[in-house]
Design an enzyme around this catalytic site. Structure first.
Site, short mmCIF file in Angstrom:
data_model
loop_
_atom_site.label_atom_id
_atom_site.label_comp_id
_atom_site.label_asym_id
_atom_site.label_seq_id
_atom_site.Cartn_x
_atom_site.Cartn_y
_atom_site.Cartn_z
N TRP A 1 -5.68 1.33 10.16
CA TRP A 1 -5.84 1.37 8.71
C TRP A 1 -5.69 -0.03 8.12
CZ3 TRP A 1 -8.20 3.77 5.14
CH2 TRP A 1 -7.87 3.57 3.80
N GLU B 1 -11.47 6.40 4.84
CA GLU B 1 -10.83 7.15 5.93
C GLU B 1 -11.83 7.39 7.06
OE1 GLU B 1 -7.77 7.76 6.35
OE2 GLU B 1 -6.85 7.60 4.36
N TYR C 1 0.83 -1.20 0.00
CA TYR C 1 0.00 0.00 0.00
C TYR C 1 0.87 1.26 0.00
CZ TYR C 1 -3.22 3.58 1.68
OH TYR C 1 -3.93 4.76 1.82
#
Length: 215
Positions: A58, A50, A28
């Site tokens: 995350w 988000e 990522y």
């Protein structure tokens, strides 16, 4: 004590410290984080994820992203804007995503707000991107802010347009992820990815199941 700058990963490349703990994060970080996203769909997806990340890691959201894409019609704004109570019930029953009523309702509300924008979501969000010349490269994680005047202004503008779950911290995370700012550390191999000047072949394509997306 010496401040942490960047960390050498298992492949010998130097990266931001947060990116080295799992193959998912490495991919990522190398292939997506900080690279510009300029289309409405891609930005709506990142904004939504988000918001869902609030209070969670995350990594949790990243690993659930395929399920989120399936549940939210690949984040097509017009489609999500048309979701109704039956869709909310469907989403709350979907164990593949984060089943939070407030966040699900916010995603639908935000799709409707984005659908009603004159000029589109990308134009609005990118209007808050700062001049890169005014932002020195961070040397340590302590140099990376949680909010900025630009993210605060973005949050206020979004709320005026009817968006929710878009506070200054969430907006700044969006700005980082979508390449509106380059917060890769000075020594990081991906520094400059927002400008597209990372040397070809230096990063970890295929490092994990996380694949780069054509935004």
């Amino acid at each position: 004590m010496t401040a942490v700058t960047a960390v050498t990963g298992p492949d010998g490349l130097v990266r931001c410290a947060w990116a080295t703990s799992t193959p998912d994060y490495i991919a990522y970080h190398d292939l997506e984080w900080g690279r510009p996203i300029r289309d409405d769909r891609g930005l709506f997806e990142r904004m939504t994820l988000e918001a869902f990340q609030s209070g969670l890691s995350w990594l949790t959201i990243l690993r659930k992203r395929p399920a989120f894409r399936s549940a939210f019609a690949d984040f097509d704004i017009a489609t999500v804007a048309g979701f109704d109570d039956s869709d909310v019930r469907r989403l709350l029953a979907d164990a593949g995503i984060v089943r939070n009523t407030a966040k699900i309702n916010a995603a639908i509300r935000n799709a409707r707000a984005a659908h009603d924008l004159d000029g589109g979501l990308a134009a609005l969000l990118w209007s808050f991107a700062p001049d890169p010349a005014t932002r020195p490269a961070p040397r340590t994680p302590a140099d990376v802010p949680a909010t900025t005047p630009e993210s605060t202004a973005m949050a206020k503008a979004l709320k005026r347009h009817g968006f929710t779950f878009v506070g200054p911290t969430t907006c700044y995370a969006l700005m980082q992820a979508a390449g509106m700012v380059d917060d890769h550390l000075l020594e990081c191999v991906a520094r400059g990815s927002a400008a597209g000047d990372v040397p070809a072949g230096t990063l970890s394509a295929g490092a994990s199941s996380v694949k780069p997306r054509e935004w």
